[in-house]
Design a protein around this motif. Structure first.
Motif, PDB file in Angstrom:
ATOM      1  N   TRP B  26       0.840  -1.186   0.000  1.00 21.87           N
ATOM      2  CA  TRP B  26       0.000   0.000   0.000  1.00 21.87           C
ATOM      3  C   TRP B  26       0.877   1.237   0.000  1.00 21.87           C
ATOM      4  O   TRP B  26       1.900   1.296   0.682  1.00 21.87           O
ATOM      5  CB  TRP B  26      -0.876   0.046   1.265  1.00 21.87           C
ATOM      6  N   ARG B  61      10.878  -2.854  -7.722  1.00 13.64           N
ATOM      7  CA  ARG B  61      11.562  -2.106  -6.677  1.00 13.64           C
ATOM      8  C   ARG B  61      11.410  -2.775  -5.319  1.00 13.64           C
ATOM      9  O   ARG B  61      12.181  -2.505  -4.399  1.00 13.64           O
ATOM     10  CB  ARG B  61      11.054  -0.665  -6.647  1.00 13.64           C
ATOM     11  N   ASN B  64      14.544  -5.352  -4.570  1.00 17.65           N
ATOM     12  CA  ASN B  64      15.783  -4.929  -3.894  1.00 17.65           C
ATOM     13  C   ASN B  64      15.495  -3.914  -2.787  1.00 17.65           C
ATOM     14  O   ASN B  64      16.370  -3.154  -2.372  1.00 17.65           O
ATOM     15  CB  ASN B  64      16.829  -4.420  -4.881  1.00 17.65           C
ATOM     16  N   LEU B  66      13.934  -1.182  -2.512  1.00 16.67           N
ATOM     17  CA  LEU B  66      13.777   0.265  -2.658  1.00 16.67           C
ATOM     18  C   LEU B  66      12.371   0.659  -2.216  1.00 16.67           C
ATOM     19  O   LEU B  66      12.112   1.797  -1.859  1.00 16.67           O
ATOM     20  CB  LEU B  66      14.012   0.690  -4.120  1.00 16.67           C
ATOM     21  N   GLN B  70       4.077  -4.716   2.546  1.00 18.39           N
ATOM     22  CA  GLN B  70       3.460  -4.800   3.871  1.00 18.39           C
ATOM     23  C   GLN B  70       2.927  -6.171   4.209  1.00 18.39           C
ATOM     24  O   GLN B  70       2.731  -6.491   5.367  1.00 18.39           O
ATOM     25  CB  GLN B  70       2.292  -3.792   3.992  1.00 18.39           C
ATOM     26  N   ARG B  92      20.966  -6.499  -1.796  1.00 25.04           N
ATOM     27  CA  ARG B  92      21.331  -5.444  -2.744  1.00 25.04           C
ATOM     28  C   ARG B  92      22.686  -5.705  -3.389  1.00 25.04           C
ATOM     29  O   ARG B  92      22.928  -5.277  -4.515  1.00 25.04           O
ATOM     30  CB  ARG B  92      21.345  -4.093  -2.043  1.00 25.04           C
ATOM     31  N   MET B  97      20.525  -3.138 -10.533  1.00 25.06           N
ATOM     32  CA  MET B  97      19.342  -2.463 -11.077  1.00 25.06           C
ATOM     33  C   MET B  97      19.744  -1.398 -12.070  1.00 25.06           C
ATOM     34  O   MET B  97      20.710  -0.662 -11.854  1.00 25.06           O
ATOM     35  CB  MET B  97      18.541  -1.840  -9.944  1.00 25.06           C
ATOM     36  N   PHE B  99      18.035   1.908 -14.106  1.00 23.84           N
ATOM     37  CA  PHE B  99      16.883   2.790 -13.965  1.00 23.84           C
ATOM     38  C   PHE B  99      16.517   3.443 -15.280  1.00 23.84           C
ATOM     39  O   PHE B  99      17.330   3.601 -16.179  1.00 23.84           O
ATOM     40  CB  PHE B  99      17.174   3.899 -12.944  1.00 23.84           C
TER      41      PHE B  99
END
Lengths: 435, 257, 395
Positions: B26, B61, B64, B66, B70, B92, B97, B99
């Motif tokens: 969330w 995301r 790793n 970022l 939940q 990590r 990664m 971007f």
């Protein structure tokens, strides 16, 4: 447990679930914002303790124990008394108008009211007719304000016929003829020539008959308080905008001498404190002009303030001019506009709209800087507050603090409102540019 | 000492490189990931596609950390992602990664960009780190730019440096978050070629992209997401020719012309 | 090559040639300015002679005849000249500016980082501080600290006692006076040695990291060295630095370092005011670094401390340093407000007392402006050179 990758049944979108309890509601907000880590929790507790230590005493001093009405300082001297708002109430007229004659306050009020109306007209994003407002604010308002506030005629007296009590046809008739000529020019499309001529004629006529208003002369040494602070700041802005634009254009000029002179002036004024500029205007200016023209004591710091704010405004406008994309200048030149028209029709409108936040910030800084004119003896708002606290009738331990808190509240509300306006304009301008 | 073993990307040790089980996420009140179940085997190449706002970027995301999930479990090469600094750091180090906005460090040269992590995370001597960096810069075919600054390069070159930078840590898994979306069309090919070569060399890859041709050629599995859920996951042949879900069909009709 | 049949080039009027027009405007401007300057100069000479105002710098060497309540160099009303008064004022200005800059930087950086904090209360408190201080005039704040706070403190006998034998009263601040005993040279030498060794270790550690990749933490080592070497030598020499606490004798304190209330108020007001602007500069600098930078560093496995040190701070500092220098210059210029509360800075002594006594307005104001101008220009120049050197290299 491995999950089949192929759905055998048709896909139905799942409903949105509410987030887990830990994230929800006040407790979730507090977890996130106040207690997200050990350090954060310690800071929260420390801050709450600090506030609990300061706030009750502050509220008690400012409101609960404060004296709201009294006729002299006696109740404020009582032990345990808080802020003395009665003192502020008693001195409010002085704080606002200085020593201006109390029966002539309508003049000050009408000048401040009309100034406010014009300012709002100019700054309100949706208002129309900004050109008229600009002419009124920058050309008409200063003249009328000067005349109303001082009571003197707003024109160099040596160029006027001596004031009489009747209309002198020998003066009015030629003036009306020139006015007719000016209107003719306007009809002939020579708007600039006609407009300026008409303006001058009306100005002359109004000034020649100023004494008909029967205003008592109120010299600048009686002016003081909020009205003087606003006056100095407004004069600063009114002069610094056009001068700043000229300086900014000069700084970007391709003519080396003009550019050199602009840079020298800008760097010198930016590198010294405002107080030295005020000292220079106050002590050196009378020496540089012949005795007959000796500028009066309010005019000198006004010149200093105008010079100082023009230079900072020049830097703001320069930023705006540089923000106008090069393609705009090129397009204007390609269409055949000469330099003057290019600047007035294409570059400056975009530059000035872009820097309205910067201009408003300049005004905020200028308004705070008006407090410095006290060094040359002008009774601005802060000085008015500062001198009145020594009044023996009101002397007491809380008087100084009360006066300063009142002054701070006034400055804060004014400057804070202006900075919010400036941020709103910045957001609007940025929103207009986002694709 | 720079040896050949430093240049071989490390292999995933478990059979499953990534397991996502019942993952929910969330943002404030907004339910962005709904019951994600996804397993990536070692050496597999997954392409995730879907309309914008479907949660594709958020999903990778989370791998790793970022972003934090939940509810549910995410296990990366045997290490479960929980709120534990040591585990997160370990994950990590093993996951690289790339971007959309490249995110190269503008104040460092290309070589320094690539050698930064090997020096400060893997504690390698500078000479060795530089050798590794040059090796991967050659792999992505821009060794001559090593001493330039990122802002002096074109978009395609910058993204290739970003790929090299991630590879210098010898990751077991590579994540790509729309790597070509910010590039001018003529530079997309050079980056996709680099990614294809990486795939051929056996890297486990998860790629969020709109490049359907790339997906067709490289992917072992294509995952289609919409509004936070996985709608369909299929092999490329079946995905493009005969998608199982109507929603997927609609999306493909819009994307493929 | 022009042949005989080409039409001749059009004859352009001199009036329309942009070169000549530019030249015309420039010469006109220059002529007007020169004429104005000559007029002003003429008037000035006439006026100054008429009012008996000195036109030279002879006043510089005349005896001053007034006292100053804070002098960093020896100054006495009987023997010192106006020129020496100038230096006293200048030193006082530099003193308050230096102390103000130190405090403003510390407070400003703290508040700026606090504004970025994820803790809601801390961020809001910092915002309230910045907004209140920025939207009230500096002069008002100075007068408040001086008149409403410091002057209303009790007298020396009921001073506010702060930890560390520091006393605050309406006559100023009284600090303990450092007394140097025997053996201070050895102790200080040991401290200097510890610092030197720490620096050497840091350099060696950096080299070692390049060579082998191993990381050594220089800071704990430095602290350890200071404690062991410095502290050991300190104690071995019998703690040669002691602080003589000021003692209340009669109506005032004896011993101790006395700081006049004007300086206290000025430092307080200037630091808090400038700190709010510095906080904004710091906040803008840190938020200008894109979040993608931190994410890329984290994705590579860099820990929080390394991410800040290697990626965020270098980029943020590039953005922060130019406007930060500007704020320092503002603080220096704002210190001129000392004249309102009677702190003997350059303006108050030179452009105030000396100008009033000698009447040499043009000379005094010019010299004062020249001093501030020189400092501003040198600093701006240095700043521009530095900014050009560290700017990010682009295409």
């Amino acid at each position: 447990m491995s999950v089949p990758d192929l759905r055998s049944s048709p896909f139905e979108p799942s409903p949105d679930l509410p987030p887990p309890l830990m994230m929800r509601g006040t407790w979730g907000w507090m977890r996130e914002n106040l207690f997200s880590s050990w350090l954060s929790a310690v800071l929260t507790v420390g801050s709450v303790l600090l506030l609990a230590w300061i706030l009750p005493d502050l509220i008690r001093y400012l409101f609960i124990d404060a004296i709201w009405s009294a006729s002299d300082g006696e109740p404020c001297r009582a032990p345990g008394a808080g802020a003395c708002w009665a003192y502020v109430n008693a001195k409010l007229t002085f704080f606002t108008y200085g020593a201006y004659p109390r029966d002539q306050l309508w003049r000050v009020n009408s000048v401040m009211a009309s100034g406010a109306v014009l300012a709002v007209w100019l700054l309100w994003p949706a208002a129309k007719g900004k050109a008229i407002a600009a002419v009124l604010f920058f050309a008409v308002f200063p003249i009328v304000a000067f005349g109303l506030l001082t009571g003197r005629t707003p024109f160099p007296t040596s160029l006027l016929p001596s004031p009489g009590s009747e209309i002198d046809i020998g003066v009015v008739a030629p003036a009306l003829m020139i006015a007719a000529l000016a209107i003719l020019f306007i009809f002939m499309r020579r708007v600039w020539l006609g407009g300026v001529l008409l303006f001058l004629v009306v100005w002359f006529l109004a000034a020649a008959h100023w004494n008909f208003l029967g205003l008592t002369i109120v010299d600048t040494d009686k002016w003081g308080g909020i009205f003087v602070s606003l006056l100095v700041a407004s004069v600063g802005i009114v002069f610094s905008l056009p001068c700043g634009v000229l300086l900014a254009l000069g700084r970007r000029s391709r003519m080396p001498i003009i550019r050199f002179l602009s840079i020298v002036l800008i760097e010198i004024v930016r590198g010294v404190p405002l107080i030295t500029v005020l000292f220079m205007a106050n002590t050196m200016l009378p020496l540089f002009v012949p005795d007959a023209w000796s500028p009066d004591r309010l005019l000198r710091p006004l010149i200093g303030v105008a010079l100082f704010s023009s230079v900072y405004m020049a830097e703001v406008v320069r930023g705006g001019l540089e923000a106008v994309p090069r393609g705009q200048y090129e397009a204007a030149m390609a269409v055949g506009l000469n330099w003057r028209r290019m600047m007035m029709l294409v570059a400056l409108p975009q530059a000035l709209t872009a820097v309205i936040p910067g201009i408003v910030n300049s005004f905020i800084a200028l308004f705070k800087d008006t407090t410095l004119v006290a060094i040359v003896g002008i009774f601005d708002f802060l000085r008015a507050v500062d001198t009145q606290r020594l009044d023996p009738a009101w002397a007491g331990p809380s008087i100084s603090a009360t006066g300063y808190i009142f002054a701070a509240a006034f400055y804060f509300v004014f400057c804070f409102a202006m900075s919010r306006y400036s941020q709103m304009m910045e957001r609007r301008h940025a929103a207009g540019r986002k694709r | 000492m720079a040896t050949a073993s430093n240049f071989r990307p490390r292999q995933v040790t478990n059979a499953n490189a990534i397991e996502m089980i019942g993952v929910h996420k969330w943002f404030d009140q907004f339910h962005v990931l709904k019951d994600i179940n996804l397993t990536v085997r070692a050496g597999e190449k997954i392409v995730i596609c879907g309309p914008s706002g479907s949660g594709k970027s958020t999903l990778i995301r989370c791998i790793n950390r970022l972003e934090a999930h939940q509810r549910g479990r995410i296990v990366v090469d045997g290490v479960e992602l929980v709120e534990d600094v040591k585990r997160i750091d370990a994950v990590r180090r093993d996951v690289g990664m790339v971007f959309q906005q490249f995110n190269l460090f503008p104040h460092l040269t290309v070589l320094e960009n690539c050698s930064l992590a090997p020096v400060w995370v893997n504690r390698l001597p500078k000479a060795e780190a530089d050798a590794i960096a040059m090796h991967y810069l050659e792999r992505v075919r821009i060794p001559e730019q090593a001493n330039k600054y990122p802002l002096q390069l074109s978009g395609g070159q910058q993204q290739r440096v970003a790929i090299a930078r991630a590879l210098c840590m010898s990751p077991k898994i590579m994540l790509f978050d729309e790597p070509t979306s910010a590039l001018d069309p003529e530079m997309v090919k050079e980056v996709l070629d680099t990614m294809m070569q990486l795939a051929k060399d056996g890297m486990t890859m998860i790629c969020v992209t709109h490049e359907m041709n790339f997906a067709r050629e490289v992917a072992d599995k294509i995952v289609f997401m919409d509004r936070g859920e996985i709608v369909e996951a299929n092999t490329p042949e079946r995905f493009f020719s005969n998608p199982a879900q109507e929603r997927t069909r609609l999306f493909l009709a819009q994307v493929l012309r | 090559m022009a042949s005989m049949n080409d039409p001749p080039a059009p004859r352009t009027s001199i009036l329309n040639n942009p070169l000549w027009r530019g030249l015309f405007w420039q010469i006109l401007t220059l002529a007007v300015l020169v004429w104005l300057a000559l007029q002003a100069f003429d008037n000035a000479v006439v006026n100054m002679r008429a009012r008996n105002i000195p036109t030279d710098f002879a006043f510089w060497n005349r005896p001053a005849g007034f006292d100053v309540n804070q002098t960093l160099i020896p100054f006495s009303s009987s023997t010192s000249t106006y020129g020496q008064a100038f230096y006293v004022g200048l030193l006082n200005t530099l003193l308050v500016a230096a102390i103000g800059i130190v405090f403003a930087t510390i407070i400003g950086f703290t508040v700026g980082i606090a504004r970025l904090s994820s803790n809601w209360i801390v961020a809001r408190l910092a915002t309230v501080y910045v907004e209140v201080v920025r939207n009230t005039p500096l002069l008002l704040q100075l007068l408040f600290w001086y008149n409403a706070v410091l002057k209303s403190l009790p007298g020396p006998r009921e001073s506010l006692a702060l930890p560390g034998s520091i006393y605050l009263n309406n006559r100023g601040l009284v600090l303990p006076e450092p007394v140097f005993g025997a053996g201070i040279e050895w102790a200080l030498g040991a401290v200097a040695l510890a610092l030197l060794l720490a620096v050497v270790f840091a350099i060696w550690a950096q080299g070692e990291q390049r060579r082998t990749g191993a990381r050594y933490h220089a800071l704990p080592v430095a602290i350890g060295l200071l404690l062991v070497l410095g502290g050991g030598a300190w104690l071995a020499n019998g703690s040669p630095l002691s602080f003589q606490a000021p003692v209340l004798r009669g109506f005032n304190f004896a011993g101790g370092v006395k700081v006049i209330p004007e300086l206290v108020a000025l430092v307080l007001g200037l630091s808090l005011y400038t700190a709010s602007f510095i906080a904004e500069v710091v906040r803008a600098g840190v938020t200008a670094v894109p979040t993608g930078q931190t994410e890329a560093a984290q994705a590579l496995g860099l820990r929080r401390g390394d991410t800040l040190r290697l990626v965020v701070v270098p980029q943020a500092l590039r953005i922060i340093i130019p406007p930060l220098t500007n704020q320092y210059l503002n603080l220096l210029k704002n210190s001129s407000l000392a004249v309102f509360i009677g702190y003997p800075d350059l303006i108050q002594i030179f452009a105030g007392t000396v100008l009033n006594q000698t009447g040499a307005a043009v000379q005094v104001v010019s010299i004062t402006m020249a001093v501030y101008l020189a400092i501003s220009l040198v600093t701006s120049l240095a700043m521009n050179l530095y900014a050009r050197r560290i700017s990010l290299r682009e295409r």
